[in-house]
Design an enzyme around this catalytic site. Structure first.
Site, PDB file in Angstrom:
ATOM      1  N   HIS A  94       3.515 -57.532 -11.878  1.00 27.05           N
ATOM      2  CA  HIS A  94       4.655 -57.605 -10.972  1.00 27.05           C
ATOM      3  C   HIS A  94       5.940 -57.169 -11.688  1.00 27.05           C
ATOM      4  O   HIS A  94       6.883 -56.699 -11.060  1.00 27.05           O
ATOM      5  CB  HIS A  94       4.843 -59.032 -10.431  1.00 27.05           C
ATOM      6  CG  HIS A  94       3.761 -59.461  -9.495  1.00 27.05           C
ATOM      7  ND1 HIS A  94       2.580 -60.013  -9.921  1.00 27.05           N
ATOM      8  CD2 HIS A  94       3.698 -59.422  -8.138  1.00 27.05           C
ATOM      9  CE1 HIS A  94       1.826 -60.298  -8.878  1.00 27.05           C
ATOM     10  NE2 HIS A  94       2.479 -59.949  -7.779  1.00 27.05           N
ATOM     11  N   ASP A 118      -2.682 -51.778  -5.367  1.00 24.87           N
ATOM     12  CA  ASP A 118      -1.853 -52.976  -5.364  1.00 24.87           C
ATOM     13  C   ASP A 118      -0.457 -52.537  -4.924  1.00 24.87           C
ATOM     14  O   ASP A 118      -0.178 -51.339  -4.759  1.00 24.87           O
ATOM     15  CB  ASP A 118      -1.833 -53.609  -6.752  1.00 24.87           C
ATOM     16  CG  ASP A 118      -1.577 -55.113  -6.721  1.00 24.87           C
ATOM     17  OD1 ASP A 118      -1.091 -55.612  -5.685  1.00 24.87           O
ATOM     18  OD2 ASP A 118      -1.847 -55.780  -7.734  1.00 24.87           O
TER      19      ASP A 118
END
Length: 360
Positions: free
Chosen positions: A179, A250
């Site tokens: 992230h 993702d």
């Protein structure tokens, strides 16, 4: 342009669909929408939101996805059965219990119109310093994780919700969080085949509909590119695992990608590498990605035949799961959510987990 929008999954801004969002979904024939906590207030509101999204469809409905793993990754809190983390469930040693957990999850999600759960986590928590995966995984070895993958997939997909095996090639042995930064995996290809790959192989054999590519630097696979942008990594999934269904990225807005690559370049690279769908949490980023793909087609960096193959793969998936689509009838939702038997099952599950923890 030959359904290019089908290759995009986008987030939306809030509890209702804005006119601009609806226009983008409909005009560009967008393939799917990913929902987050900001999009949820109640089951009825969620169903109304999903119905409004599906009004933007053309031939087939949109994929409506959410991360609903159990434990700390549950976008929808109130009214949905709040199951513990999968590692806690796996402690009981029963794939049958795992099946019933995912069955209940699927029944509740599908009651509100969700047709894809970004689950199960097929990573192995084999690095004690890994916080991003941790108890989201079923276990600390490939045997433990593989044992539960097929029962989880079966629980979802026999109850109207497609499953997604994530995060290939395995995020559990890293220390960084994709992230924020690009994590490195330093294992050899032989080690990866013996460990990290095994739960994904089990998922493919269990007929999972989606495999998610992680943003990881794995030199044993590709020294130049992260796996989400690497043709070599996608080739492993397609050729070595013989996976014929949908590969999804993702979130392309994660730090691991945006800190290293331009947004336009990353979108094109992911699709050229082999992903069928690229995922964005914000619609403005999804719009920019679509524009980048369109430009890549104009200059022949992205081939027409490749796009057509991806659209055909997505269309086949939608034909299988959504050909009999009907809008959610709001008054029926309560028959699937807040079911007393589900709460009894959860209470018993938590008690058994507590006892298992004490015995350890």
């Amino acid at each position: 342009m030959i359904g290019l929008g089908q290759l995009i999954m986008t987030g939306i801004s809030g509890l209702t669909l804005t006119s601009d969002e609806a226009e983008f979904l409909e005009k560009e024939n967008i393939g799917g929408v990913l929902l987050f906590s900001k999009n949820y207030e109640s089951p009825a509101q969620l169903a109304e939101l999903v119905n409004s999204i599906q009004k933007c469809r053309r031939e087939y409905p949109l994929i409506i996805a959410v991360d609903h793993e159990g434990g700390r990754v549950m976008r929808f809190k109130s009214h949905f059965t709040q199951f513990p983390a999968m590692m806690d469930i796996a402690r009981l040693g029963s794939p049958k219990i795992c099946f019933h957990v995912t069955r209940i999850m699927a029944e509740e999600l599908s009651a509100c119109g969700i047709n894809l759960n970004m689950s199960p986590v097929c990573d192995i928590t084999n690095n004690p310093n890994n916080k991003v995966i941790g108890d989201r995984a079923f276990g600390k070895t490939e045997e433990e994780v593989s044992k539960y993958v097929s029962s989880a997939i079966r629980g979802f997909q026999t109850n109207g919700v497609m499953a997604c095996a994530k995060h290939f090639p395995g995020h559990g042995c890293t220390t960084k969080d994709s992230h924020h930064d690009l994590p490195y995996v330093k294992k050899s290809i032989e080690e990866l085949r013996a460990t990290e790959f095994q739960p994904f192989i089990k998922a493919v054999k269990s007929r999972v509909e989606f495999v998610m590519m992680a943003h990881l630097q794995v030199d044993a696979i590709d020294e130049q590119l992260p796996t989400s942008l690497s043709p070599k990594a996608h080739e492993i999934v397609r050729e070595e695992f013989r996976f014929k269904k949908v590969i999804i990225s993702d979130d392309m807005q994660m730090g691991a990608i945006v800190n290293e690559y331009g947004a336009d370049e990353a979108a094109v690279r992911a699709i050229v590498a082999g992903s069928d769908i690229i995922e964005y949490r914000d619609m403005d980023a999804a719009q920019n990605a679509l524009a980048a793909l369109r430009q890549a087609m104009k200059v022949k960096d992205l081939k027409n035949e490749a796009v057509m193959a991806k659209v055909a793969r997505i269309t086949e998936l939608k034909q299988s799961y959504m050909s009999d689509y009907k809008p959610i009838y709001i008054p029926e939702i309560n028959k699937k959510l807040g079911v007393k038997a589900n709460q009894i099952f959860l209470d018993d599950l938590l008690e058994r987990i507590s006892q298992a923890s004490v015995s350890v």
